[in-house]
Design a protein around this motif. Structure first.
Motif, PDB file in Angstrom:
ATOM      1  N   VAL A 281     -10.347  13.775 -47.472  1.00  0.00           N
ATOM      2  CA  VAL A 281     -10.083  14.961 -46.661  1.00  0.00           C
ATOM      3  C   VAL A 281      -8.590  15.069 -46.377  1.00  0.00           C
ATOM      4  O   VAL A 281      -7.955  14.091 -45.967  1.00  0.00           O
ATOM      5  CB  VAL A 281     -10.876  14.905 -45.335  1.00  0.00           C
ATOM      6  CG1 VAL A 281     -10.507  16.090 -44.458  1.00  0.00           C
ATOM      7  CG2 VAL A 281     -12.372  14.888 -45.608  1.00  0.00           C
ATOM      8  N   ARG A 282      -8.044  16.241 -46.618  1.00  0.00           N
ATOM      9  CA  ARG A 282      -6.643  16.505 -46.289  1.00  0.00           C
ATOM     10  C   ARG A 282      -6.587  17.621 -45.258  1.00  0.00           C
ATOM     11  O   ARG A 282      -7.245  18.647 -45.418  1.00  0.00           O
ATOM     12  CB  ARG A 282      -5.867  16.933 -47.542  1.00  0.00           C
ATOM     13  CG  ARG A 282      -5.837  15.904 -48.651  1.00  0.00           C
ATOM     14  CD  ARG A 282      -5.115  16.453 -49.862  1.00  0.00           C
ATOM     15  NE  ARG A 282      -5.394  15.663 -51.055  1.00  0.00           N
ATOM     16  CZ  ARG A 282      -5.145  16.080 -52.293  1.00  0.00           C
ATOM     17  NH1 ARG A 282      -4.596  17.268 -52.485  1.00  0.00           N
ATOM     18  NH2 ARG A 282      -5.439  15.313 -53.330  1.00  0.00           N
ATOM     19  N   ARG A 283      -5.839  17.394 -44.228  1.00  0.00           N
ATOM     20  CA  ARG A 283      -5.667  18.413 -43.192  1.00  0.00           C
ATOM     21  C   ARG A 283      -4.483  19.286 -43.571  1.00  0.00           C
ATOM     22  O   ARG A 283      -3.376  18.777 -43.799  1.00  0.00           O
ATOM     23  CB  ARG A 283      -5.444  17.731 -41.848  1.00  0.00           C
ATOM     24  CG  ARG A 283      -5.486  18.679 -40.666  1.00  0.00           C
ATOM     25  CD  ARG A 283      -6.066  17.963 -39.499  1.00  0.00           C
ATOM     26  NE  ARG A 283      -5.645  18.474 -38.208  1.00  0.00           N
ATOM     27  CZ  ARG A 283      -6.154  18.053 -37.070  1.00  0.00           C
ATOM     28  NH1 ARG A 283      -7.089  17.127 -37.069  1.00  0.00           N
ATOM     29  NH2 ARG A 283      -5.745  18.553 -35.916  1.00  0.00           N
ATOM     30  N   THR A 284      -4.720  20.581 -43.664  1.00  0.00           N
ATOM     31  CA  THR A 284      -3.738  21.495 -44.236  1.00  0.00           C
ATOM     32  C   THR A 284      -3.412  22.632 -43.279  1.00  0.00           C
ATOM     33  O   THR A 284      -4.294  23.125 -42.574  1.00  0.00           O
ATOM     34  CB  THR A 284      -4.287  22.094 -45.555  1.00  0.00           C
ATOM     35  OG1 THR A 284      -4.676  21.032 -46.426  1.00  0.00           O
ATOM     36  CG2 THR A 284      -3.246  22.953 -46.244  1.00  0.00           C
TER      37      THR A 284
ATOM     38  N   TYR B 195      -6.873  23.577 -41.331  1.00  0.00           N
ATOM     39  CA  TYR B 195      -8.240  23.285 -41.753  1.00  0.00           C
ATOM     40  C   TYR B 195      -8.282  22.021 -42.603  1.00  0.00           C
ATOM     41  O   TYR B 195      -7.252  21.532 -43.080  1.00  0.00           O
ATOM     42  CB  TYR B 195      -8.818  24.456 -42.555  1.00  0.00           C
ATOM     43  CG  TYR B 195      -8.101  24.730 -43.859  1.00  0.00           C
ATOM     44  CD1 TYR B 195      -8.584  24.238 -45.071  1.00  0.00           C
ATOM     45  CD2 TYR B 195      -6.913  25.469 -43.886  1.00  0.00           C
ATOM     46  CE1 TYR B 195      -7.927  24.482 -46.258  1.00  0.00           C
ATOM     47  CE2 TYR B 195      -6.249  25.714 -45.072  1.00  0.00           C
ATOM     48  CZ  TYR B 195      -6.754  25.225 -46.260  1.00  0.00           C
ATOM     49  OH  TYR B 195      -6.095  25.462 -47.434  1.00  0.00           O
ATOM     50  N   GLU B 196      -9.482  21.493 -42.772  1.00  0.00           N
ATOM     51  CA  GLU B 196      -9.694  20.326 -43.629  1.00  0.00           C
ATOM     52  C   GLU B 196     -10.105  20.806 -45.020  1.00  0.00           C
ATOM     53  O   GLU B 196     -10.993  21.648 -45.150  1.00  0.00           O
ATOM     54  CB  GLU B 196     -10.799  19.424 -43.070  1.00  0.00           C
ATOM     55  CG  GLU B 196     -10.448  18.752 -41.757  1.00  0.00           C
ATOM     56  CD  GLU B 196     -11.617  17.972 -41.185  1.00  0.00           C
ATOM     57  OE1 GLU B 196     -12.763  18.193 -41.660  1.00  0.00           O
ATOM     58  OE2 GLU B 196     -11.407  17.161 -40.275  1.00  0.00           O
ATOM     59  N   GLU B 197      -9.468  20.262 -46.045  1.00  0.00           N
ATOM     60  CA  GLU B 197      -9.859  20.554 -47.418  1.00  0.00           C
ATOM     61  C   GLU B 197     -10.368  19.265 -48.057  1.00  0.00           C
ATOM     62  O   GLU B 197      -9.743  18.214 -47.931  1.00  0.00           O
ATOM     63  CB  GLU B 197      -8.689  21.127 -48.212  1.00  0.00           C
ATOM     64  CG  GLU B 197      -9.105  21.699 -49.546  1.00  0.00           C
ATOM     65  CD  GLU B 197      -8.047  22.589 -50.170  1.00  0.00           C
ATOM     66  OE1 GLU B 197      -8.346  23.252 -51.177  1.00  0.00           O
ATOM     67  OE2 GLU B 197      -6.912  22.616 -49.654  1.00  0.00           O
ATOM     68  N   ARG B 198     -11.513  19.357 -48.741  1.00  0.00           N
ATOM     69  CA  ARG B 198     -12.141  18.174 -49.327  1.00  0.00           C
ATOM     70  C   ARG B 198     -11.846  18.089 -50.819  1.00  0.00           C
ATOM     71  O   ARG B 198     -11.827  19.103 -51.513  1.00  0.00           O
ATOM     72  CB  ARG B 198     -13.658  18.221 -49.097  1.00  0.00           C
ATOM     73  CG  ARG B 198     -14.046  18.176 -47.622  1.00  0.00           C
ATOM     74  CD  ARG B 198     -15.512  18.434 -47.440  1.00  0.00           C
ATOM     75  NE  ARG B 198     -15.910  18.316 -46.031  1.00  0.00           N
ATOM     76  CZ  ARG B 198     -17.106  18.612 -45.564  1.00  0.00           C
ATOM     77  NH1 ARG B 198     -18.045  19.060 -46.389  1.00  0.00           N
ATOM     78  NH2 ARG B 198     -17.380  18.463 -44.280  1.00  0.00           N
TER      79      ARG B 198
ATOM     80  N   TRP C 268      -9.508  23.603 -37.707  1.00  0.00           N
ATOM     81  CA  TRP C 268      -8.990  22.968 -36.493  1.00  0.00           C
ATOM     82  C   TRP C 268      -8.241  23.928 -35.589  1.00  0.00           C
ATOM     83  O   TRP C 268      -7.896  23.581 -34.456  1.00  0.00           O
ATOM     84  CB  TRP C 268      -8.101  21.788 -36.868  1.00  0.00           C
ATOM     85  CG  TRP C 268      -8.892  20.579 -37.215  1.00  0.00           C
ATOM     86  CD1 TRP C 268      -9.295  20.176 -38.451  1.00  0.00           C
ATOM     87  CD2 TRP C 268      -9.414  19.614 -36.298  1.00  0.00           C
ATOM     88  NE1 TRP C 268     -10.034  19.025 -38.366  1.00  0.00           N
ATOM     89  CE2 TRP C 268     -10.124  18.651 -37.053  1.00  0.00           C
ATOM     90  CE3 TRP C 268      -9.354  19.476 -34.913  1.00  0.00           C
ATOM     91  CZ2 TRP C 268     -10.757  17.571 -36.465  1.00  0.00           C
ATOM     92  CZ3 TRP C 268      -9.987  18.391 -34.324  1.00  0.00           C
ATOM     93  CH2 TRP C 268     -10.676  17.454 -35.091  1.00  0.00           C
TER      94      TRP C 268
ATOM     95  N   THR D 107      -7.856  14.546 -33.380  1.00  0.00           N
ATOM     96  CA  THR D 107      -8.717  14.158 -34.498  1.00  0.00           C
ATOM     97  C   THR D 107     -10.198  14.189 -34.150  1.00  0.00           C
ATOM     98  O   THR D 107     -11.034  13.967 -35.007  1.00  0.00           O
ATOM     99  CB  THR D 107      -8.360  12.749 -34.995  1.00  0.00           C
ATOM    100  OG1 THR D 107      -8.450  11.821 -33.900  1.00  0.00           O
ATOM    101  CG2 THR D 107      -6.953  12.721 -35.558  1.00  0.00           C
TER     102      THR D 107
END
Length: 434
Positions: free
Chosen positions: A143-146, A196-199, A213, A414
């Motif tokens: 998961v990367r928070r972008t 947002y989180e990208e998977r 988020w 988080t």
């Protein structure tokens, strides 16, 4: 001296044996510690692997039969899989992977066949002597928070595509802001920022998005924040001042369409060619587009409405009533007297009655008098409770700073359980700080 030679030799032999045993153990432990090639939860190093795609008209039974699985075993698998993943649910074009081992005579045997339901979910069918097994799984993803921003030239979806952002992000933003932002009134120059989180699968293949988020949507010079926060056991989105983004009524009863006619008392009717009142808003959309109730209520009318074709009317609190005209059909379970909830599917766009093309004629009455659906005042839902105010402001300030690019990664929120946020100030401390 001779008396000592035999014990010394024995000691040397024992020591040599101990060293040999230690080396064997070390080799075994080293082999066990070697990383294994685990695929779908299976050690792929133990098998020969073949991959393929489900062809047109192909069944799982046919695929399995091609690997030597008997009709009796396939029937046993069909019965075992009904409660987990019915075999008839496989689809053309989906990938599958076969795990094959060879016996002492080099005859191939299928131990597992894995069918990919989608990019991240799969089903493992196992064959073990006379028994079968079925289990589901999900690929591991990172998961990367972008944080991304975009300016709108035509529509929200257009901006998403222009910036190569995940399409699912547009749907998420529409869901979050469906009570607040008029997506049919978007103008060139409106903009948004979202965190947002990208998977990613294998750290490179996009696999959808996770939690949003926070967001900031600017429309007509006004900013609308969306701050996630948990209250009453549920994470919802809130405005900057703690008011709920949820309102008494949705902004519109459908998505992905355009306004083709507005509220007026003097519109030239496209069929009758005379001027008459049009006390509603027409949303042009393809036939079959889902229509949703804009608020909780009770169905008071379901049937043929003359020029309005298939019509639904729903009574709501505050002496409000909504109408949905020209429907092609009604959702299952909708009938006169049915209670519906906000956002519930109630019907589908059509062109029944006096209509020149598929659209929804949406109307609102208050105390029996028509009012413009685009100008109805909105009452917000319950705001942030007083006892949650300090924790909410803690979350809000950090999410806002992240949206504005003013926060370090280590200072990001988080998790959103206000009861266990360690850095959140107590109400007394927050009051003293002010």
């Amino acid at each position: 001296m001779g008396y000592f030679r035999l014990p010394i030799c024995l000691l040397l032999l024992v020591a040599a044996g101990a060293c040999s045993k230690t080396k064997q153990q070390a080799a075994a432990e080293a082999q066990a510690a070697e990383p294994q090639n685990i695929v779908y939860g299976i050690n792929a190093d133990d098998y020969r692997i073949e991959t393929g795609e489900v062809g047109s008209g192909e069944t799982l039974g046919k695929i399995l039969n091609g690997y030597g699985v008997s009709a009796l075993t396939i029937d046993r698998l069909d019965k075992a899989s009904k409660a987990v993943f019915p075999l008839r649910n496989i689809r053309v074009g989906h990938k599958f992977t076969a795990f094959i081992h060879e016996d002492s005579l080099y005859a191939p045997h299928l131990d597992y066949l894995v069918y990919e339901r989608n990019m991240s979910e799969y089903v493992v069918f196992g064959f073990h002597d006379d028994s079968v097994s079925v289990r589901t799984g999900e690929k591991q993803f990172t998961v990367r928070r972008t944080r991304k921003s975009a300016t709108i030239n035509s529509s929200l979806w257009g901006a998403i595509m222009e910036q190569n952002l995940p399409y699912a992000l547009a749907a998420e933003l529409e869901d979050i802001y469906q009570w607040t932002v008029d997506f049919f009134g978007i103008q060139k120059g409106d903009n948004f920022t979202v965190v947002y989180e990208e998977r990613f699968i294998d750290d490179s293949i996009p696999a959808g998005i996770g939690r949003v988020w926070g967001a900031k949507f600017s429309q007509g010079g006004k900013e609308y924040y969306a701050i996630p926060f948990r209250q009453n056991g549920k994470i919802q989105y809130w405005e900057y001042d703690g008011a709920s983004l949820r309102k008494q009524m949705l902004k519109a009863p459908l998505k992905y369409s355009r306004i083709s006619s507005r509220f007026t008392y003097a519109r030239k009717h496209p069929i009758y060619k005379v001027y008459r009142p049009h006390t509603g808003v027409d949303y042009a959309a393809p036939k079959g587009t889902p229509v949703h109730a804009v608020a909780d209520g009770v169905v008071t009318f379901k049937g043929w409405g003359g020029g309005g074709g298939n019509t639904l009317k729903i009574k709501h609190a505050g002496n409000l009533m909504t109408g949905y005209l020209h429907l092609s059909g009604y959702a299952k379970g909708i009938s006169k007297g049915s209670r519906v909830s906000q956002g519930q599917l109630i019907g589908y766009v059509g062109s029944t009655g006096a209509s020149t093309g598929p659209h929804l004629d949406y109307r609102i009455w208050k105390n029996g008098t028509p009012i413009d659906p685009l100008k109805i005042p909105q009452e917000p839902a319950e705001p942030i409770a007083r006892e949650n105010r300090a924790a909410f402001e803690f979350v809000r300030d950090r999410i806002t700073a992240e949206l504005n690019g003013e926060i370090k990664d280590e200072d990001r929120i988080t998790q959103l359980d206000s009861l266990v946020i360690p850095q959140a100030p107590a109400p007394a401390e927050a009051a003293a700080a002010k």
